[in-house]
Design a protein around this motif. Structure first.
Motif, PDB file in Angstrom:
ATOM      1  N   GLY A   1       1.566 -12.799  -6.333  1.00 30.96           N
ATOM      2  CA  GLY A   1       0.352 -12.724  -7.130  1.00 30.96           C
ATOM      3  C   GLY A   1      -0.007 -11.297  -7.479  1.00 30.96           C
ATOM      4  N   GLU A   2      -1.184 -11.109  -8.046  1.00 29.20           N
ATOM      5  CA  GLU A   2      -1.623  -9.776  -8.453  1.00 29.20           C
ATOM      6  C   GLU A   2      -1.937  -8.900  -7.249  1.00 29.20           C
ATOM      7  N   ASP A   3      -2.215  -9.510  -6.113  1.00 29.99           N
ATOM      8  CA  ASP A   3      -2.420  -8.781  -4.863  1.00 29.99           C
ATOM      9  C   ASP A   3      -2.111  -9.736  -3.714  1.00 29.99           C
TER      10      ASP A   3
ATOM     11  N   ALA B   1       0.826  -1.215   0.000  1.00 29.97           N
ATOM     12  CA  ALA B   1       0.000   0.000   0.000  1.00 29.97           C
ATOM     13  C   ALA B   1       0.854   1.255   0.000  1.00 29.97           C
ATOM     14  N   SER B   2       1.927   1.238  -0.802  1.00 28.19           N
ATOM     15  CA  SER B   2       2.845   2.363  -0.994  1.00 28.19           C
ATOM     16  C   SER B   2       3.762   2.613   0.189  1.00 28.19           C
TER      17      SER B   2
ATOM     18  N   PRO C   1      -1.056  -5.413   6.738  1.00 29.32           N
ATOM     19  CA  PRO C   1      -0.894  -4.665   5.485  1.00 29.32           C
ATOM     20  C   PRO C   1      -2.209  -4.426   4.763  1.00 29.32           C
ATOM     21  N   ASP C   2      -3.181  -5.317   4.962  1.00 33.50           N
ATOM     22  CA  ASP C   2      -4.441  -5.158   4.264  1.00 33.50           C
ATOM     23  C   ASP C   2      -5.243  -3.965   4.775  1.00 33.50           C
ATOM     24  N   GLU C   3      -4.877  -3.422   5.947  1.00 34.91           N
ATOM     25  CA  GLU C   3      -5.572  -2.268   6.482  1.00 34.91           C
ATOM     26  C   GLU C   3      -4.938  -0.949   6.052  1.00 34.91           C
TER      27      GLU C   3
END
Length: 432
Positions: A351-353, A110-111, A376-378
């Motif tokens: 993968g793609e995400d 997420a950058s 990281p998903d948050e």
């Protein structure tokens, strides 16, 4: 302006285009395929015309060029990047004398600059960095939205020099961690015996030559009477694909272990087991977590897909790629991912995400420290992320809060405990 010049400038304006025309792209996507290069080129040309005709100042096309190429690569994956002419020279010339890093496997989520895992015994490990930490600032330079390659260059410097990192960690105010740069090498594989003739093989690295060391340690366990093995791959990231294949081959005597994959999922190279290299044929369980990445994922996936044993723990991070440098006419270059590592069945680890990356354990067991790691998903890459805000009243002391010099005493290793239970059950069933 000649067509050739205009064509080049169109390409160089890609970054501005991606941000400027997204609304128009959404409205017209039903009429034209998203990946149609000619359609995108027409949009780029339109943006270029606006820059030339409507921008308030005379645009600096060298800056536009660098920014466009940087943005094009940034939208691919964390490991593809644009290199300036100076960076190309450094890349081709190798590391500078007396340059050292902090000893951590890094990526982007997420950058944000994300710590996949610190190398055991490295400066990062000794300073208190943990797997899952977000490095928000390197000294006074923000890391968000810069390339992974640029961030690594900021981390590198003269051996022995210090660098301050502002770190985001869940359930904690932001930390300022001081790391002394230095060269480091992960420790050798470690072994110990557990009750029930279970040998625990802890692998800290898959650097060149480590497979030979792992083989020697596995032989030691067998000599000590180990009939079952736990392969601990937690917080082990990076490393060499051939080394990982050689380690997996110690437990797998035939068939495919891993492969490399190119465009359109085409298999480029297949790695198969050599029966003569197999050392252990008894029950095996592997341990993985979010700090498991790259070569360690090769071993875990091979054990899983070849039905050699179960995998316990948390879903691994997802890494394993190879890049190729394409030098441009201006002396700058594009470092592009051209190869991905994949399991025996062809599933790539990156993968793609994040949802489609990594190795999923057969038995999920959360580690004790999972609540202390950033999810990281948050993260969204926005300044209003909750993790990016210190608690009220802590603004003054947050920047000076040091990371603990000594890690707290570890709690019960629930993941290892589960692995030992699985091996015990397997022996009981076999005896029955």
């Amino acid at each position: 302006m000649s067509f050739r010049t205009k064509f080049i400038l169109i390409l160089l304006s890609a970054t501005l285009t991606l941000y400027t025309v997204v609304g128009g792209w959404i409205s017209t996507r039903a009429q034209q395929p998203a990946n149609d290069p000619n359609a995108q080129l027409r949009i780029f040309e339109s943006v270029l015309q606006h820059i030339q005709n409507d921008y308030v100042d005379e645009p600096n096309m060298e800056k536009v060029r660098a920014g466009a190429l940087r943005g094009l690569a940034y939208g691919l994956d964390p490991y593809s990047t644009y290199l300036t002419p100076e960076q190309v020279k450094e890349f081709n010339g190798g590391n500078k004398d007396n340059q050292a890093g902090i000893g951590a496997e890094l990526s982007q989520v997420a950058s944000y600059l994300y710590v996949v895992a610190p190398m055991k015994g490295s400066p990062a490990d000794q300073a208190g960095l943990r797997a899952g930490d977000i490095i928000e600032y390197i000294d006074n330079k923000a890391t968000r939205d810069i390339s992974l390659y640029d961030a690594k260059q900021l981390l590198n410097g003269p051996a022995g020099s210090e660098i301050k990192l502002r770190v985001l960690r869940a359930n904690s105010t932001p930390l300022t961690i001081t790391v002394k740069r230095g060269t480091s090498r992960a420790g050798a594989a470690e072994i110990r015996m557990e009750a029930g003739r279970v040998g625990v093989l802890r692998i800290n690295s898959f650097a060149d030559g480590e497979a030979t060391e792992v083989r020697a340690r596995l032989q030691d366990l067998v000599k000590q009477g180990a009939q079952k093995i736990v392969v601990d791959l937690r917080d082990t990231a990076g490393g060499s694909l051939p080394e990982a294949v050689a380690v997996a081959n110690l437990f797998i005597k035939d068939g495919v272990i891993a492969q490399t994959v190119g465009r359109e999922g085409k298999a480029l190279k297949t790695f198969t087991a050599d029966a003569k290299a197999t050392l252990f044929s008894g029950p095996v369980v592997a341990l993985i977590d979010t700090g498991t990445a790259g070569a360690a994922e090769v071993v875990a996936s091979a054990l899983l897909e070849r039905n050699r044993g179960q995998v316990v723990g948390e879903k691994s991070f997802g890494a394993g790629t190879e890049q190729q440098l394409f030098t441009l006419r201006g002396g700058d270059g594009l470092l592009l991912t051209t190869v991905k590592w994949a399991s025996a069945g062809g599933k790539t680890f990156l993968g793609e995400d994040r949802a489609h990356s990594g190795v999923t354990p057969t038995v999920e067991v959360k580690g004790q420290e999972v609540a202390e790691a950033v999810d990281p998903d948050e993260l969204t890459g926005n300044d209003d992320d909750a993790i990016n805000k210190p608690e009220q009243g802590n603004e003054k002391r947050d920047a000076a809060t040091p990371a603990p010099a000594v890690k707290p005493a570890p709690a019960e290793d629930v993941q290892l405990k589960k692995a030992l239970e699985l091996l015990k059950d397997k022996v009981v069933q076999k005896a029955a």
